[in-house]
Design a protein around this motif. Sequence first.
Motif, short mmCIF file in Angstrom:
data_model
loop_
_atom_site.label_atom_id
_atom_site.label_comp_id
_atom_site.label_asym_id
_atom_site.label_seq_id
_atom_site.Cartn_x
_atom_site.Cartn_y
_atom_site.Cartn_z
N ARG A 47 0.83 -1.21 0.00
CA ARG A 47 0.00 0.00 0.00
C ARG A 47 0.87 1.26 0.00
NH1 ARG A 47 -3.54 1.75 -1.51
NH2 ARG A 47 -4.71 2.75 0.19
N ALA A 48 1.99 1.22 0.69
CA ALA A 48 2.85 2.40 0.75
C ALA A 48 3.45 2.73 -0.61
CB ALA A 48 3.95 2.19 1.78
N PHE A 49 3.80 1.70 -1.38
CA PHE A 49 4.41 1.93 -2.68
C PHE A 49 3.38 2.19 -3.78
CE2 PHE A 49 8.23 0.16 -0.76
CZ PHE A 49 9.24 0.88 -1.39
N TYR A 54 -5.87 6.25 -1.84
CA TYR A 54 -5.75 6.45 -0.40
C TYR A 54 -6.73 7.49 0.12
CZ TYR A 54 -2.89 10.24 -2.29
OH TYR A 54 -2.43 11.30 -3.02
N TYR A 55 -7.55 8.04 -0.78
CA TYR A 55 -8.51 9.07 -0.37
C TYR A 55 -9.84 8.84 -1.05
CZ TYR A 55 -10.66 13.60 0.54
OH TYR A 55 -11.51 14.59 0.96
N ALA A 56 -10.89 8.82 -0.22
CA ALA A 56 -12.26 8.74 -0.73
C ALA A 56 -13.08 9.69 0.14
CB ALA A 56 -12.79 7.32 -0.64
N THR A 57 -13.52 10.77 -0.42
CA THR A 57 -14.21 11.84 0.33
C THR A 57 -15.24 11.27 1.31
OG1 THR A 57 -13.99 13.24 -1.64
CG2 THR A 57 -15.49 13.98 0.09
N LEU A 257 -7.75 -0.33 4.32
CA LEU A 257 -8.41 -1.22 3.37
C LEU A 257 -9.78 -0.68 2.98
CD1 LEU A 257 -8.51 -3.86 1.77
CD2 LEU A 257 -9.39 -4.98 3.85
N TYR A 258 -10.52 -0.16 3.95
CA TYR A 258 -11.85 0.38 3.67
C TYR A 258 -11.75 1.57 2.72
CZ TYR A 258 -16.65 1.90 4.52
OH TYR A 258 -17.97 2.25 4.36
N VAL A 259 -10.80 2.46 2.97
CA VAL A 259 -10.62 3.62 2.10
C VAL A 259 -10.20 3.16 0.70
CG1 VAL A 259 -9.26 5.71 1.70
CG2 VAL A 259 -10.05 5.16 4.00
N PHE A 260 -9.34 2.17 0.63
CA PHE A 260 -8.89 1.63 -0.67
C PHE A 260 -10.07 1.08 -1.46
CE2 PHE A 260 -7.69 -2.24 -3.03
CZ PHE A 260 -6.86 -1.67 -3.98
N LEU A 261 -10.94 0.33 -0.81
CA LEU A 261 -12.10 -0.24 -1.49
C LEU A 261 -13.06 0.84 -1.96
CD1 LEU A 261 -12.82 -3.33 0.82
CD2 LEU A 261 -11.69 -3.31 -1.42
N LEU A 262 -13.20 1.91 -1.17
CA LEU A 262 -14.03 3.03 -1.58
C LEU A 262 -13.41 3.77 -2.77
CD1 LEU A 262 -15.08 4.64 1.83
CD2 LEU A 262 -16.49 3.22 0.33
N ALA A 263 -12.12 4.01 -2.69
CA ALA A 263 -11.43 4.78 -3.73
C ALA A 263 -11.42 4.04 -5.07
CB ALA A 263 -10.00 5.09 -3.30
N THR A 264 -11.39 2.73 -5.04
CA THR A 264 -11.38 1.94 -6.28
C THR A 264 -12.78 1.64 -6.79
OG1 THR A 264 -11.21 -0.09 -4.95
CG2 THR A 264 -9.15 0.88 -5.77
N GLY A 265 -13.81 2.06 -6.03
CA GLY A 265 -15.17 1.82 -6.45
C GLY A 265 -15.65 0.41 -6.22
N THR A 266 -14.90 -0.36 -5.44
CA THR A 266 -15.28 -1.75 -5.15
C THR A 266 -16.53 -1.82 -4.29
OG1 THR A 266 -12.95 -2.39 -5.27
CG2 THR A 266 -14.47 -3.96 -4.25
N ILE A 267 -16.64 -0.91 -3.34
CA ILE A 267 -17.80 -0.84 -2.46
C ILE A 267 -18.25 0.60 -2.34
CG2 ILE A 267 -17.08 -2.87 -1.11
CD1 ILE A 267 -16.15 -0.93 1.08
#
Length: 273
Positions: A47-49, A54-57, A257-267
């Motif tokens: 995730r760091a690389f 990393y951002y979902a309003t 992980l939650y922010v990542f899933l939101l940012a990618t539109g997965t959930i």
Amino acid sequence: MATTDHGVTSPTRARIDARTLRQDRWWLSPLTTFVVFSAFVVYATVRAFMGRDYYATPYLSPFYSPCLGDCVEGASDFGQPFAWWPLSAALIILIFPLGFRMTCYYYRKAYYRAFWLSPPACGVAEPHGSYSGETRFPLILQNVHRWFWYAAVLVGLVLTFDTVLAFRPMPAEYAVGDGETSGIHMGLGTLLMIANITFIWLYTLSCHSCRHLVGGRLRHFSKHPVRYRLWTWASRLNESHGKWAWYSLFSVAIVDLYVFLLATGTIQDVRFF
């Protein structure tokens, strides 16, 4: 003839050829620690690389907070002094919470046993022929733990600020229902961030360095009632320091992980109002 062996096979110890006489599953605890820590390190490194998602309003991942580099719009609340940095901003930010955890007394015990087998468990001989403690490089650097604690307090304050911002009103494009936005936002991500910052503060304030800072070097507690009260509170928290270390490790990964899933539109974020 002098010997430099000061371990379980030293002349003053009982002559037992077996590695251990324990009959329980003593290996289960260090194995679990090894698996969980390894999984977290792999996940956090990836995730760091990544440098994205990393951002979902209005949520900012704790791995990228504060976002000081070339951040996506809305993620930077403290400016971008490291906009020139060519790599992921998380590689700068994670130095401080990682340094705090790696030098933590509880984590040192955990990963010394799980990764270095020094020793793997109580009453179990370690495979190393010698032991110099934390008096030589690189382990002597563990003594900077108190300075990392100061940095951890600053990180905790920033993450607390991020949690407050998670309640801010949503932009019009995120409106629900009749198209009007409410004056305050509350979602599942907000609850996760509240839980995360709670565990992080419990872990930070239960630190041995915090306990020494508020109550150390005092000859008479009766002359310092405020510091004595703070020392009492820190001591009570310190009893569960290991538990807060685990809980905060899980919570920070879950929020990211939650922010990542939101940012990618997965959930989609579960909104309450």
